[in-house]
Motif scaffolding. Structure first.
Motif: not given
Length: 302
Positions: A134, A209, A211, A213, A222, A225-226, A228-230
Motif C-alpha cells: 500500500e 489494464k 486507466a 488518466d 502514486w 492503492e492509487k 492499482k486503480d490506475l
C-alpha cells in the motif's frame, strides 16, 4: 504267552508350510512442492557516478538466467526496489526478462518494494503481474536530465576554460558555459523520443489494464492503492502471501543471488578473511556514488 506290543510306525514330520511370497509395495515418489525462484533487482540503474555502476544488465544477467532455467520452476518472482536511472539499461533488463520468460515458458510475477519508479517501473513492466505494498511508490513514467552550471564559480576563481572541438555540437551543454537555447531544445527533443518509447512499452505491457488518466505519463507517481486503480499494478500483496495463494501453502521460494566479484568482497583496508589482500576503498568515489544514488531515491521521499 505274553503279547508283544506292536511297534508304532514313526509319524511323518509335518511338511513345512510354504511361505507366501511377499508382495512388493510399490513406491511412489512424493510430488515435489511447487518451486518459484526469486531474484532481487535493487538500486539505482546504470552509472550512479562516473566511476561507479549501479544495476545493469551485466550485473543481473547471470541471476536471471539461473532463475529462468531452474529445473521444475513453476514461475519466477522478481523483487524490484529502484528509483530508476539509465533508460537504456532499464530497457535492456526488461527485454532480457521477457526473452527468458518466452524461451522457458515461465510466468513472471513482480513485487515492488519501497519504490518501482521511472526505470524501476520499466523493469517491473516485464512481469505478467505486478504487486506492491500500500505504501510502495509506483510510476514516474517520464524522462529527466539534471546537472549543474559552474559559469559564475569559474569566473570568481579566475579560471579560463579552454575547449577545442571538431564539430559544433561536440561540447553541447558544457556545464562551464552558459546554456544555449538551441542546445536545450535538442536535449528536449531527445528526451521526448525516449519518453515516447517508455510510454509505448508501458502500454504494450499493461494493455487494457491502464486507466484513462491525464497524469499517467506526466512523470507523476502514486502510492500502491492509487497505482492499482490506475492499472499500473495488478494488486496489493507481498511475495509470500501472493505466491502461497497462487501455488499453495507448500510453495518453495528459492532466492537466487547475484555473485559479487572477488575484488569487491569484504572491501576495506588490510587483509580480509580470504586469501587475497583487500584494496583500499576510494572514499571520494564512494561519497560521490552515494550522493548520486541518494538524489535519485530522495525524489520519492526515501
Amino acid at each position: 504267552m505274553t503279547d508283544t506290543p506292536e511297534k508304532e510306525e514313526p509319524k511323518e514330520a509335518p511338511k513345512p508350510k510354504k511361505k507366501k511370497p511377499r508382495r512388493r509395495k510399490l513406491l511412489f515418489w512424493k510430488k515435489a512442492p511447487p518451486l518459484v525462484p526469486v531474484v532481487r533487482l535493487s538500486g539505482a540503474i546504470g552509472a550512479v557516478s562516473p566511476v561507479r555502476q549501479g544495476m545493469t544488465l551485466g550485473s543481473v544477467a547471470e541471476a536471471l538466467e539461473t532463475a529462468f532455467t531452474m529445473k521444475g520452476a513453476r514461475a519466477v518472482a522478481l523483487l524490484v526496489n529502484s528509483p530508476g536511472g539509465s533508460p537504456v539499461q532499464s530497457a535492456f533488463i526488461y527485454k532480457r526478462i521477457r526473452a527468458l520468460a518466452k524461451e522457458n515458458h515461465v510466468k513472471v510475477y513482480v513485487f515492488a518494494e519501497d519504490v518501482a519508479a521511472s526505470g524501476g517501473y520499466m523493469i517491473a513492466c516485464a512481469g505478467d503481474e505486478i504487486y506492491a505494498d500500500e505504501s510502495s511508490v509506483i510510476g514516474s513514467i517520464g524522462v529527466v536530465s539534471a546537472g549543474f552550471g559552474f559559469t559564475g564559480l569559474i569566473e570568481k576563481l579566475g579560471v579560463e576554460r579552454r575547449v577545442h572541438t571538431a564539430g559544433e555540437s561536440k561540447a553541447m551543454l558544457d556545464p562551464f558555459k552558459p546554456e544555449e537555447p538551441e542546445e536545450v531544445a535538442r536535449l528536449e527533443a531527445i528526451q521526448r523520443d525516449v519518453h515516447e518509447h517508455f510510454k509505448a512499452l508501458v502500454r504494450e505491457s499493461r494493455g487494457k489494464k491502464l486507466a484513462e488518466d491525464a497524469d499517467l505519463f506526466t512523470g507523476a507517481f502514486w502510492a500502491g492503492e492509487k497505482a492499482k486503480d490506475l492499472g499500473l499494478i495488478d494488486g496489493l500483496g507481498d511475495l509470500r502471501a501472493v505466491m502461497r495463494h497462487k501455488f499453495g501453502t507448500k510453495v518453495q521460494l528459492k532466492a537466487v543471488g547475484q555473485a559479487r566479484p572477488w575484488w569487491r568482497r569484504g572491501q576495506g583496508i588490510g587483509v580480509g578473511k580470504g586469501a587475497f589482500p583487500q584494496f583500499p576503498v576510494n572514499w571520494a568515489d564512494d561519497l560521490l556514488a552515494a550522493a548520486e544514488a541518494r538524489s535519485l531515491w530522495s525524489r520519492f521521499g526515501l
